[in-house]
Design an enzyme around this catalytic site. Sequence first.
Site, PDB file in Angstrom:
ATOM      1  N   HIS A   1       0.725  -1.419   0.022  1.00  0.00           N
ATOM      2  CA  HIS A   1       0.094  -0.026   0.051  1.00  0.00           C
ATOM      3  C   HIS A   1       1.006   1.109   0.036  1.00  0.00           C
ATOM      4  O   HIS A   1       1.994   1.199   0.673  1.00  0.00           O
ATOM      5  CB  HIS A   1      -0.932   0.002   1.104  1.00  0.00           C
ATOM      6  CG  HIS A   1      -0.070   0.050   2.589  1.00  0.00           C
ATOM      7  ND1 HIS A   1       0.206   1.257   3.103  1.00  0.00           N
ATOM      8  CD2 HIS A   1       0.321  -0.665   3.296  1.00  0.00           C
ATOM      9  CE1 HIS A   1       0.905   1.059   4.210  1.00  0.00           C
ATOM     10  NE2 HIS A   1       0.830  -0.367   4.404  1.00  0.00           N
TER      11      HIS A   1
ATOM     12  N   HIS B   1      12.470   0.017 -12.346  1.00  0.00           N
ATOM     13  CA  HIS B   1      12.547  -1.390 -12.681  1.00  0.00           C
ATOM     14  C   HIS B   1      12.582  -2.290 -11.302  1.00  0.00           C
ATOM     15  O   HIS B   1      13.369  -2.325 -10.685  1.00  0.00           O
ATOM     16  CB  HIS B   1      13.419  -2.143 -13.511  1.00  0.00           C
ATOM     17  CG  HIS B   1      13.293  -3.301 -14.082  1.00  0.00           C
ATOM     18  ND1 HIS B   1      14.211  -3.863 -15.084  1.00  0.00           N
ATOM     19  CD2 HIS B   1      12.428  -4.292 -13.491  1.00  0.00           C
ATOM     20  CE1 HIS B   1      13.868  -5.131 -15.147  1.00  0.00           C
ATOM     21  NE2 HIS B   1      12.766  -5.457 -14.266  1.00  0.00           N
TER      22      HIS B   1
END
Length: 214
Positions: A134, A143
Amino acid sequence: MSVHTSLHVIGAGGHAKVVISTAEAMGLKIGGVFDDSHAAPRYVLGHPVVGKIDQIHDDPHTRAIVAIGDNLVRRKIVSRFKRVSWATLVHPSAWIDSTVRLGYGTVVLAGSVIQPDVRIGCHAIVNTCASVDHDCVLSDFVHAAPGVRLAGNVRLDEGVFAGVASTFVPGVRVGKWSILGAGATIVFDLPANVTAVGIPAKVIKERKAGWYMV
Protein backbone atom coordinates in the site's frame (compact mmCIF):
# COMPACT_ATOMS: atom_id res chain seq x y z
CA MET A 1 -6.25 -0.24 -25.90
CA SER A 2 -8.58 -2.07 -28.27
CA VAL A 3 -7.82 -5.77 -28.67
CA HIS A 4 -7.92 -5.12 -32.42
CA THR A 5 -5.05 -2.60 -32.31
CA SER A 6 -1.65 -4.02 -33.21
CA LEU A 7 1.24 -3.37 -30.88
CA HIS A 8 4.77 -2.49 -31.96
CA VAL A 9 7.34 -4.03 -29.62
CA ILE A 10 10.67 -2.24 -29.26
CA GLY A 11 13.43 -4.63 -28.26
CA ALA A 12 14.19 -8.24 -29.22
CA GLY A 13 15.91 -9.61 -26.13
CA GLY A 14 14.74 -11.82 -23.30
CA HIS A 15 12.56 -9.15 -21.71
CA ALA A 16 10.77 -8.73 -25.04
CA LYS A 17 9.71 -12.37 -24.82
CA VAL A 18 8.02 -11.72 -21.49
CA VAL A 19 6.37 -8.53 -22.74
CA ILE A 20 5.09 -10.24 -25.89
CA SER A 21 3.76 -13.13 -23.82
CA THR A 22 1.93 -10.61 -21.61
CA ALA A 23 0.47 -8.78 -24.61
CA GLU A 24 -0.74 -12.03 -26.12
CA ALA A 25 -2.30 -13.09 -22.82
CA MET A 26 -4.25 -9.81 -22.98
CA GLY A 27 -5.48 -10.70 -26.46
CA LEU A 28 -3.39 -8.11 -28.27
CA LYS A 29 -2.01 -8.51 -31.78
CA ILE A 30 1.73 -7.97 -32.24
CA GLY A 31 2.34 -5.69 -35.21
CA GLY A 32 6.08 -6.35 -35.35
CA VAL A 33 9.29 -6.27 -33.34
CA PHE A 34 11.87 -3.51 -33.83
CA ASP A 35 15.48 -3.53 -32.68
CA ASP A 36 18.67 -1.64 -33.60
CA SER A 37 21.12 -4.40 -32.69
CA HIS A 38 22.93 -6.20 -35.49
CA ALA A 39 22.79 -9.30 -33.27
CA ALA A 40 19.00 -9.21 -32.94
CA PRO A 41 17.29 -12.50 -33.75
CA ARG A 42 15.05 -12.80 -36.79
CA TYR A 43 12.05 -13.80 -34.69
CA VAL A 44 10.90 -13.36 -31.09
CA LEU A 45 8.29 -15.93 -30.01
CA GLY A 46 7.41 -16.38 -33.67
CA HIS A 47 7.07 -12.65 -34.40
CA PRO A 48 9.46 -11.23 -37.00
CA VAL A 49 11.97 -8.51 -36.23
CA VAL A 50 10.82 -6.22 -39.02
CA GLY A 51 13.23 -3.32 -38.81
CA LYS A 52 15.13 -0.68 -36.87
CA ILE A 53 13.49 1.43 -34.18
CA ASP A 54 13.50 4.59 -36.32
CA GLN A 55 11.21 2.84 -38.80
CA ILE A 56 8.34 3.16 -36.33
CA HIS A 57 6.01 5.99 -37.36
CA ASP A 58 5.99 8.69 -34.70
CA ASP A 59 2.29 9.48 -34.68
CA PRO A 60 -0.69 8.99 -32.31
CA HIS A 61 -2.00 6.06 -34.36
CA THR A 62 1.09 3.99 -33.49
CA ARG A 63 0.75 1.84 -30.38
CA ALA A 64 4.10 0.75 -28.95
CA ILE A 65 5.85 -0.58 -25.87
CA VAL A 66 9.56 -0.50 -25.04
CA ALA A 67 10.37 -4.09 -24.07
CA ILE A 68 13.88 -3.50 -22.72
CA GLY A 69 14.76 -4.08 -19.07
CA ASP A 70 17.59 -1.53 -18.84
CA ASN A 71 16.08 1.67 -17.41
CA LEU A 72 18.50 4.08 -19.08
CA VAL A 73 18.17 2.44 -22.50
CA ARG A 74 14.39 2.54 -22.15
CA ARG A 75 14.53 6.25 -21.29
CA LYS A 76 16.74 7.06 -24.28
CA ILE A 77 14.45 5.21 -26.68
CA VAL A 78 11.34 6.92 -25.34
CA SER A 79 13.00 10.32 -25.83
CA ARG A 80 13.28 9.59 -29.57
CA PHE A 81 9.49 9.74 -29.96
CA LYS A 82 7.12 12.65 -29.32
CA ARG A 83 3.73 11.41 -30.53
CA VAL A 84 3.61 7.62 -30.20
CA SER A 85 0.74 6.21 -28.12
CA TRP A 86 2.52 4.15 -25.47
CA ALA A 87 0.65 1.07 -24.31
CA THR A 88 0.23 -0.01 -20.68
CA LEU A 89 0.29 -3.80 -20.24
CA VAL A 90 -0.99 -5.81 -17.28
CA HIS A 91 -0.80 -9.60 -17.33
CA PRO A 92 -4.18 -11.21 -16.58
CA SER A 93 -2.66 -13.14 -13.67
CA ALA A 94 -1.46 -9.97 -11.92
CA TRP A 95 -3.62 -8.60 -9.10
CA ILE A 96 -3.98 -4.84 -8.98
CA ASP A 97 -6.23 -2.95 -6.60
CA SER A 98 -8.75 -0.59 -8.21
CA THR A 99 -7.12 2.42 -6.55
CA VAL A 100 -3.74 1.87 -8.22
CA ARG A 101 -2.61 4.40 -10.83
CA LEU A 102 -0.37 3.20 -13.67
CA GLY A 103 1.44 5.49 -16.09
CA TYR A 104 1.60 4.93 -19.83
CA GLY A 105 4.26 2.60 -21.17
CA THR A 106 4.34 0.64 -17.91
CA VAL A 107 4.31 -3.16 -17.79
CA VAL A 108 3.03 -5.32 -14.92
CA LEU A 109 4.03 -8.93 -15.46
CA ALA A 110 2.62 -12.31 -14.44
CA GLY A 111 1.94 -13.02 -10.78
CA SER A 112 2.57 -9.50 -9.54
CA VAL A 113 0.52 -8.01 -6.71
CA ILE A 114 -0.03 -4.26 -6.33
CA GLN A 115 -1.96 -3.12 -3.28
CA PRO A 116 -4.19 -0.04 -2.63
CA ASP A 117 -3.18 3.54 -3.39
CA VAL A 118 0.06 2.70 -5.16
CA ARG A 119 1.24 5.14 -7.82
CA ILE A 120 3.47 3.91 -10.63
CA GLY A 121 4.88 6.30 -13.21
CA CYS A 122 5.48 5.95 -16.93
CA HIS A 123 7.62 3.28 -18.63
CA ALA A 124 8.14 1.39 -15.38
CA ILE A 125 8.40 -2.39 -14.99
CA VAL A 126 6.85 -4.47 -12.22
CA ASN A 127 8.40 -7.79 -13.12
CA THR A 128 7.31 -11.38 -12.57
CA CYS A 129 5.87 -12.10 -9.09
CA ALA A 130 6.93 -8.75 -7.63
CA SER A 131 4.79 -7.35 -4.82
CA VAL A 132 4.16 -3.67 -4.10
CA ASP A 133 2.27 -2.91 -0.90
CA HIS A 134 0.00 0.00 0.00
CA ASP A 135 0.86 3.65 -0.70
CA CYS A 136 4.14 2.97 -2.52
CA VAL A 137 5.37 5.32 -5.24
CA LEU A 138 7.41 3.99 -8.18
CA SER A 139 8.47 6.85 -10.43
CA ASP A 140 9.13 6.89 -14.18
CA PHE A 141 11.55 4.30 -15.57
CA VAL A 142 11.75 2.27 -12.35
CA HIS A 143 12.32 -1.48 -12.70
CA ALA A 144 11.25 -3.78 -9.88
CA ALA A 145 12.88 -7.07 -10.91
CA PRO A 146 11.34 -10.54 -10.42
CA GLY A 147 10.45 -11.35 -6.83
CA VAL A 148 10.99 -7.83 -5.44
CA ARG A 149 9.15 -7.15 -2.17
CA LEU A 150 8.15 -3.59 -1.32
CA ALA A 151 6.45 -3.03 2.04
CA GLY A 152 4.06 -0.11 2.49
CA ASN A 153 4.96 3.54 1.82
CA VAL A 154 8.20 2.79 -0.04
CA ARG A 155 9.28 5.35 -2.64
CA LEU A 156 11.57 4.55 -5.58
CA ASP A 157 12.55 7.69 -7.45
CA GLU A 158 13.09 7.93 -11.21
CA GLY A 159 15.19 5.22 -12.81
CA VAL A 160 15.77 3.09 -9.72
CA PHE A 161 16.60 -0.55 -10.43
CA ALA A 162 15.59 -2.96 -7.67
CA GLY A 163 17.41 -6.25 -8.23
CA VAL A 164 15.92 -9.74 -8.15
CA ALA A 165 14.34 -10.60 -4.77
CA SER A 166 15.42 -7.35 -3.13
CA THR A 167 13.34 -6.36 -0.10
CA PHE A 168 12.32 -2.93 1.18
CA VAL A 169 11.09 -2.27 4.73
CA PRO A 170 8.19 0.16 5.24
CA GLY A 171 8.71 3.82 4.48
CA VAL A 172 12.19 3.79 2.92
CA ARG A 173 13.07 5.96 -0.05
CA VAL A 174 15.70 5.38 -2.75
CA GLY A 175 16.99 8.33 -4.77
CA LYS A 176 16.85 8.50 -8.53
CA TRP A 177 18.91 6.22 -10.76
CA SER A 178 20.27 4.14 -7.91
CA ILE A 179 20.79 0.38 -8.26
CA LEU A 180 19.98 -2.22 -5.59
CA GLY A 181 21.66 -5.60 -5.90
CA ALA A 182 19.91 -8.95 -6.06
CA GLY A 183 18.74 -10.08 -2.63
CA ALA A 184 19.53 -6.75 -0.97
CA THR A 185 17.49 -5.66 2.04
CA ILE A 186 16.90 -1.92 2.17
CA VAL A 187 16.29 -0.75 5.75
CA PHE A 188 17.42 2.90 5.47
CA ASP A 189 16.89 5.64 2.91
CA LEU A 190 19.48 5.64 0.13
CA PRO A 191 20.63 8.65 -1.92
CA ALA A 192 20.51 9.12 -5.67
CA ASN A 193 23.13 7.72 -8.05
CA VAL A 194 24.51 4.90 -5.90
CA THR A 195 24.80 1.12 -6.03
CA ALA A 196 23.94 -0.69 -2.80
CA VAL A 197 24.11 -4.40 -1.98
CA GLY A 198 23.82 -6.74 0.99
CA ILE A 199 21.76 -7.28 4.13
CA PRO A 200 21.28 -4.58 5.18
CA ALA A 201 22.10 -2.80 1.93
CA LYS A 202 25.25 -0.67 1.97
CA VAL A 203 26.56 1.71 -0.69
CA ILE A 204 29.48 0.27 -2.63
CA LYS A 205 29.58 2.74 -5.51
CA GLU A 206 28.68 6.37 -6.13
CA ARG A 207 28.14 8.07 -9.48
CA LYS A 208 28.46 11.68 -10.45
CA ALA A 209 25.13 13.51 -10.39
CA GLY A 210 23.51 13.55 -13.84
CA TRP A 211 25.50 10.58 -15.15
CA TYR A 212 22.31 9.20 -16.70
CA MET A 213 22.04 12.26 -18.97
CA VAL A 214 25.12 11.25 -20.96
